[in-house]
Design a protein around this motif. Structure first.
Motif, PDB file in Angstrom:
ATOM      1  N   ASP A  64       0.871  -1.174   0.000  1.00  0.00           N
ATOM      2  CA  ASP A  64       0.000   0.000   0.000  1.00  0.00           C
ATOM      3  C   ASP A  64       0.910   1.227   0.000  1.00  0.00           C
ATOM      4  O   ASP A  64       1.369   1.661   1.055  1.00  0.00           O
ATOM      5  N   GLY A  65       1.204   1.737  -1.183  1.00  0.00           N
ATOM      6  CA  GLY A  65       2.155   2.842  -1.299  1.00  0.00           C
ATOM      7  C   GLY A  65       3.547   2.369  -0.931  1.00  0.00           C
ATOM      8  O   GLY A  65       4.048   1.414  -1.508  1.00  0.00           O
ATOM      9  N   ASN A  66       4.130   3.015   0.086  1.00  0.00           N
ATOM     10  CA  ASN A  66       5.478   2.625   0.486  1.00  0.00           C
ATOM     11  C   ASN A  66       5.490   1.724   1.726  1.00  0.00           C
ATOM     12  O   ASN A  66       6.519   1.545   2.354  1.00  0.00           O
ATOM     13  N   LYS A  67       4.339   1.174   2.097  1.00  0.00           N
ATOM     14  CA  LYS A  67       4.300   0.273   3.253  1.00  0.00           C
ATOM     15  C   LYS A  67       3.580  -1.028   2.899  1.00  0.00           C
ATOM     16  O   LYS A  67       2.885  -1.113   1.883  1.00  0.00           O
ATOM     17  N   TYR A  68       3.779  -2.031   3.733  1.00  0.00           N
ATOM     18  CA  TYR A  68       3.126  -3.313   3.559  1.00  0.00           C
ATOM     19  C   TYR A  68       2.042  -3.474   4.611  1.00  0.00           C
ATOM     20  O   TYR A  68       2.215  -3.066   5.762  1.00  0.00           O
ATOM     21  N   ILE A  69       0.957  -4.070   4.191  1.00  0.00           N
ATOM     22  CA  ILE A  69      -0.149  -4.388   5.092  1.00  0.00           C
ATOM     23  C   ILE A  69      -0.124  -5.900   5.302  1.00  0.00           C
ATOM     24  O   ILE A  69      -0.050  -6.666   4.337  1.00  0.00           O
ATOM     25  N   TYR A  70      -0.192  -6.319   6.558  1.00  0.00           N
ATOM     26  CA  TYR A  70      -0.140  -7.741   6.900  1.00  0.00           C
ATOM     27  C   TYR A  70      -1.495  -8.211   7.393  1.00  0.00           C
ATOM     28  O   TYR A  70      -2.195  -7.509   8.120  1.00  0.00           O
ATOM     29  N   SER A  71      -1.838  -9.414   6.968  1.00  0.00           N
ATOM     30  CA  SER A  71      -3.093 -10.036   7.377  1.00  0.00           C
ATOM     31  C   SER A  71      -2.890 -11.543   7.373  1.00  0.00           C
ATOM     32  O   SER A  71      -1.828 -12.043   6.990  1.00  0.00           O
ATOM     33  N   THR A  72      -3.919 -12.269   7.790  1.00  0.00           N
ATOM     34  CA  THR A  72      -3.846 -13.725   7.767  1.00  0.00           C
ATOM     35  C   THR A  72      -5.203 -14.291   7.394  1.00  0.00           C
ATOM     36  O   THR A  72      -6.243 -13.687   7.701  1.00  0.00           O
ATOM     37  N   ASN A  73      -5.188 -15.426   6.730  1.00  0.00           N
ATOM     38  CA  ASN A  73      -6.431 -16.129   6.413  1.00  0.00           C
ATOM     39  C   ASN A  73      -6.780 -17.144   7.499  1.00  0.00           C
ATOM     40  O   ASN A  73      -7.829 -17.763   7.452  1.00  0.00           O
ATOM     41  N   LEU A  74      -5.863 -17.316   8.435  1.00  0.00           N
ATOM     42  CA  LEU A  74      -6.052 -18.306   9.491  1.00  0.00           C
ATOM     43  C   LEU A  74      -6.831 -17.702  10.652  1.00  0.00           C
ATOM     44  O   LEU A  74      -6.486 -16.635  11.144  1.00  0.00           O
ATOM     45  N   LYS A  75      -7.869 -18.394  11.083  1.00  0.00           N
ATOM     46  CA  LYS A  75      -8.593 -17.953  12.267  1.00  0.00           C
ATOM     47  C   LYS A  75      -7.763 -18.311  13.490  1.00  0.00           C
ATOM     48  O   LYS A  75      -7.174 -19.391  13.563  1.00  0.00           O
ATOM     49  N   GLU A  76      -7.737 -17.404  14.443  1.00  0.00           N
ATOM     50  CA  GLU A  76      -6.967 -17.651  15.665  1.00  0.00           C
ATOM     51  C   GLU A  76      -7.434 -18.935  16.354  1.00  0.00           C
ATOM     52  O   GLU A  76      -6.614 -19.761  16.771  1.00  0.00           O
ATOM     53  N   SER A  77      -8.739 -19.121  16.464  1.00  0.00           N
ATOM     54  CA  SER A  77      -9.262 -20.310  17.158  1.00  0.00           C
ATOM     55  C   SER A  77      -8.865 -21.592  16.432  1.00  0.00           C
ATOM     56  O   SER A  77      -8.498 -22.587  17.073  1.00  0.00           O
ATOM     57  N   ASP A  78      -8.903 -21.596  15.101  1.00  0.00           N
ATOM     58  CA  ASP A  78      -8.497 -22.785  14.339  1.00  0.00           C
ATOM     59  C   ASP A  78      -7.007 -23.062  14.509  1.00  0.00           C
ATOM     60  O   ASP A  78      -6.587 -24.213  14.642  1.00  0.00           O
ATOM     61  N   PHE A  79      -6.209 -22.005  14.502  1.00  0.00           N
ATOM     62  CA  PHE A  79      -4.763 -22.155  14.657  1.00  0.00           C
ATOM     63  C   PHE A  79      -4.433 -22.710  16.037  1.00  0.00           C
ATOM     64  O   PHE A  79      -3.610 -23.609  16.188  1.00  0.00           O
TER      65      PHE A  79
END
Length: 143
Positions: A64-79
C-alpha cells in the motif's frame, strides 16, 4: 500454487500473530507500537518476525504505497486448536486427562466457561472407558 503453512511458531511470533488477529490488517509499525508496552523490541526485530511468519505462510502481505499491510487467512481459534492437537498427539493417551485437569486448575474461568466444561464432560461420560489405552510404542512412556 498454494504455499504450505508451517504452524510451528515461536513465542515471539505468537506475539505478532495476536496483534494481526486482533487488528485483521496491520502494518509493522502498528504491530511494534502495540507490542511496545510488553516487549522492548527494536524495529528490526519486529520486521524479522514478520518476515519469518510470511515465509511460513502464516501472514499475507499487500503493498500500500510505500508500506506493507499484513493479514492472515487463518482464524486464531483454528490455529490454536491445530497447535493443541499437535501437542496432544505427542502425549501418551493415559496422561491427557491429567494434563487437561491441570490446565483447568491453573486457568481463570468464568461461570459460563465452567458450565460449558461441565456439559462437555457430561457428554464425554457416554463414551468413557474404564481404562484409557496407551498409544505409545514400547520405551516411549512409563505405562
Amino acid at each position: 500454487m498454494t504455499k504450505a503453512i508451517d504452524s510451528n511458531i515461536t513465542d515471539s511470533e505468537w506475539e505478532v500473530m495476536r496483534v494481526v488477529w486482533a487488528q485483521n490488517k496491520t502494518t509493522s509499525k502498528d504491530i511494534r507500537d502495540i507490542i511496545e508496552n510488553k516487549k522492548n523490541w527494536k524495529p528490526a526485530t519486529t520486521k524479522t518476525l514478520i518476515g519469518r511468519l510470511v515465509d511460513k505462510g502464516v501472514l499475507n502481505t499487500e503493498k500500500d504505497g510505500n508500506k506493507y499491510i499484513y493479514s492472515t487467512n487463518l482464524k486464531e481459534s483454528d490455529f490454536l486448536k491445530s497447535t493443541l492437537e499437535q501437542t496432544f498427539d505427542n502425549i501418551c493417551n493415559k496422561d491427557i486427562g491429567k494434563i487437561i485437569a491441570d490446565l483447568i486448575s491453573k486457568s481463570t474461568l468464568s461461570y459460563i466457561d465452567i458450565e460449558e466444561l461441565e456439559k462437555v464432560l457430561e457428554m464425554k461420560k457416554e463414551d468413557a472407558v474404564d481404562v484409557v489405552p496407551c498409544n505409545c510404542v514400547p520405551g516411549q512412556c512409563n505405562c
